[in-house]
Design an enzyme around this catalytic site. Structure first.
Site, PDB file in Angstrom:
ATOM      1  N   TYR A  54      44.450  33.720  50.745  1.00 50.59           N
ATOM      2  CA  TYR A  54      43.952  34.692  49.777  1.00 50.59           C
ATOM      3  C   TYR A  54      43.126  35.746  50.507  1.00 50.59           C
ATOM      4  CZ  TYR A  54      41.232  36.810  46.035  1.00 50.59           C
ATOM      5  OH  TYR A  54      40.637  37.724  45.180  1.00 50.59           O
TER       6      TYR A  54
ATOM      7  N   ASP B  75      30.242  43.618  47.372  1.00 52.91           N
ATOM      8  CA  ASP B  75      31.423  43.697  46.508  1.00 52.91           C
ATOM      9  C   ASP B  75      31.088  44.499  45.254  1.00 52.91           C
ATOM     10  OD1 ASP B  75      33.922  43.339  45.449  1.00 52.91           O
ATOM     11  OD2 ASP B  75      33.645  41.241  44.914  1.00 52.91           O
TER      12      ASP B  75
ATOM     13  N   ASP C  20      43.549  40.627  46.651  1.00 52.87           N
ATOM     14  CA  ASP C  20      42.708  41.252  45.641  1.00 52.87           C
ATOM     15  C   ASP C  20      43.009  42.749  45.624  1.00 52.87           C
ATOM     16  OD1 ASP C  20      40.667  42.206  44.035  1.00 52.87           O
ATOM     17  OD2 ASP C  20      39.059  41.160  45.092  1.00 52.87           O
TER      18      ASP C  20
ATOM     19  N   ASP D 196      41.506  44.644  43.105  1.00 54.90           N
ATOM     20  CA  ASP D 196      40.416  45.189  42.275  1.00 54.90           C
ATOM     21  C   ASP D 196      40.953  45.748  40.962  1.00 54.90           C
ATOM     22  OD1 ASP D 196      38.374  44.493  44.103  1.00 54.90           O
ATOM     23  OD2 ASP D 196      38.868  46.219  45.334  1.00 54.90           O
TER      24      ASP D 196
ATOM     25  N   HIS E  98      46.315  40.821  42.474  1.00 56.52           N
ATOM     26  CA  HIS E  98      45.762  40.781  41.119  1.00 56.52           C
ATOM     27  C   HIS E  98      45.004  42.061  40.809  1.00 56.52           C
ATOM     28  CE1 HIS E  98      41.598  39.700  42.333  1.00 56.52           C
ATOM     29  NE2 HIS E  98      42.096  38.760  43.108  1.00 56.52           N
TER      30      HIS E  98
ATOM     31  N   GLU F  42      42.478  43.839  37.778  1.00 56.76           N
ATOM     32  CA  GLU F  42      41.521  43.414  36.759  1.00 56.76           C
ATOM     33  C   GLU F  42      41.206  44.522  35.761  1.00 56.76           C
ATOM     34  OE1 GLU F  42      37.350  43.954  39.161  1.00 56.76           O
ATOM     35  OE2 GLU F  42      38.942  42.734  40.043  1.00 56.76           O
TER      36      GLU F  42
ATOM     37  N   CYS G 225      31.512  42.270  41.671  1.00 58.65           N
ATOM     38  CA  CYS G 225      31.993  40.904  41.845  1.00 58.65           C
ATOM     39  C   CYS G 225      31.991  40.186  40.502  1.00 58.65           C
ATOM     40  CB  CYS G 225      31.104  40.164  42.844  1.00 58.65           C
ATOM     41  SG  CYS G 225      31.410  38.384  42.922  1.00 58.65           S
TER      42      CYS G 225
ATOM     43  N   ARG H  20      44.068  39.862  35.855  1.00 58.07           N
ATOM     44  CA  ARG H  20      42.731  39.268  35.802  1.00 58.07           C
ATOM     45  C   ARG H  20      41.894  39.961  34.726  1.00 58.07           C
ATOM     46  NH1 ARG H  20      38.073  39.394  40.606  1.00 58.07           N
ATOM     47  NH2 ARG H  20      36.384  39.969  39.210  1.00 58.07           N
TER      48      ARG H  20
ATOM     49  N   GLU I 222      38.573  35.242  34.656  1.00 58.19           N
ATOM     50  CA  GLU I 222      37.442  35.107  35.558  1.00 58.19           C
ATOM     51  C   GLU I 222      36.217  34.553  34.844  1.00 58.19           C
ATOM     52  OE1 GLU I 222      36.229  34.459  38.255  1.00 58.19           O
ATOM     53  OE2 GLU I 222      35.969  36.288  39.454  1.00 58.19           O
TER      54      GLU I 222
ATOM     55  N   ASN J 175      39.584  30.632  40.061  1.00 57.60           N
ATOM     56  CA  ASN J 175      38.753  31.161  41.138  1.00 57.60           C
ATOM     57  C   ASN J 175      37.633  30.161  41.415  1.00 57.60           C
ATOM     58  OD1 ASN J 175      37.684  32.877  43.043  1.00 57.60           O
ATOM     59  ND2 ASN J 175      36.744  34.268  41.565  1.00 57.60           N
TER      60      ASN J 175
END
Length: 286
Positions: A40, A54, A81, A83, A108, A110, A118, A153, A183, A205
């Site tokens: 990942y 982050d 990731d 974002d 992913h 989001e 984060c 996500r 999440e 996660n």
């Protein structure tokens, strides 16, 4: 097989797929050498290596370039990731293309506003559900490789509640996402309910001392999760180890006695020296 095909084959198996987080080529190699089936690419770790928290401070090209470095360093699939997709639907389309070009097996996207935070920090904000679903649809329809795994996500649990989060990822699955990523569920009951209420495979996660209740990987598998990412494990380990080593050097003026030296050649082997030595031998290079 493409990277996406290899990941889909793993996800279709009986075992929970565990992908520890890597932030550079060396940590990606260590994950693979440890026997894990996937890597990942942690966004938080990638940001940290460039000296940032982050907070959504990295650009798409910085993240995509790191995808390329990790994917080139290992033979196992890289889950990355992405974002927020770095903008609206136009940006999402380019993000998917660039990640696929760099060799990502999955990414992913989001529903946080930009700049994001984060998922285990407070004061997050999310965009509207319709906008999120539109971005997911744009991502799904613009994949250069249909086997690229698209993970939707949502961070809506903290702001809008668990029911809204489940509704969002189910809509995202209907729009073309392959997997759901809810999440930071806030209770064990919510965590266990994710695979039951989501109409597709689910990602967990795993963040020690984060907002999600801690469960073992065996428990996650029993709940029905198909993929578990462990993004901060190596970041945590490296910071702790470096702090201890530097404190020992400062205190003693020598290589700390508590840190066993690794021979230089062995360090290079972990970074791929054997393959390069084979090239040297094949062509008689000095």
């Amino acid at each position: 097989m493409s990277a996406g095909e290899r990941l889909r084959e793993l996800l279709d198996g009986d075992d929970l797929v565990v992908a520890p987080g890597a932030y550079d080529a060396l940590t990606a190699r260590l994950v693979e050498q440890a026997g894990f089936p996937a890597v990942y690419m942690t966004g938080a770790g990638t940001a940290a290596t460039l000296g940032f928290p982050d907070y959504g401070l990295l650009t798409m090209s910085e993240m995509a370039d790191n995808v390329g470095r990790l994917a080139a360093a290992v033979s196992v699939p890289v889950i990355a990731d992405a974002d927020t997709g770095y903008g609206n639907e136009l940006n999402v389309v380019r993000t998917v293309r660039e990640y696929a070009l760099r060799g990502a097996a999955a990414l992913h996207i989001e529903d946080q506003v930009s700049p994001k935070r984060c998922g285990h920090l407070d004061r997050k904000e999310v965009i509207g559900a319709d906008e999120f679903v539109s971005k997911v649809r744009a991502a799904a329809e613009s994949r250069p490789d249909p086997d690229l795994v698209l993970i939707a996500r949502t961070d809506a649990v903290a702001m809008l509640g668990f029911d809204e989060a489940v509704e969002r990822v189910n809509r995202a699955l209907d729009a073309g996402a392959d997997m759901a990523f809810v999440e930071a569920p806030q209770t064990l009951e919510q965590l266990a309910a994710v695979p039951r209420r989501v109409h597709g495979p689910c990602l967990l996660n795993v963040v020690a001392a984060g907002k999600t209740p801690e469960v073992s990987l065996a428990q996650a598998a029993e709940m029905g999760f198909r993929l578990a990412i462990v993004p901060i494990l190596l970041v945590n380990a490296v910071i702790a180890a470096c702090d201890a080593a530097l404190a020992g050097l400062a205190a003693t003026g020598a290589h700390p006695a508590t840190l066993a030296p690794i021979p230089v050649h062995e360090i290079f082997v972990r970074a791929g020296a054997d393959a390069w030595d084979e090239v040297r031998s094949r062509y008689g290079a000095d």
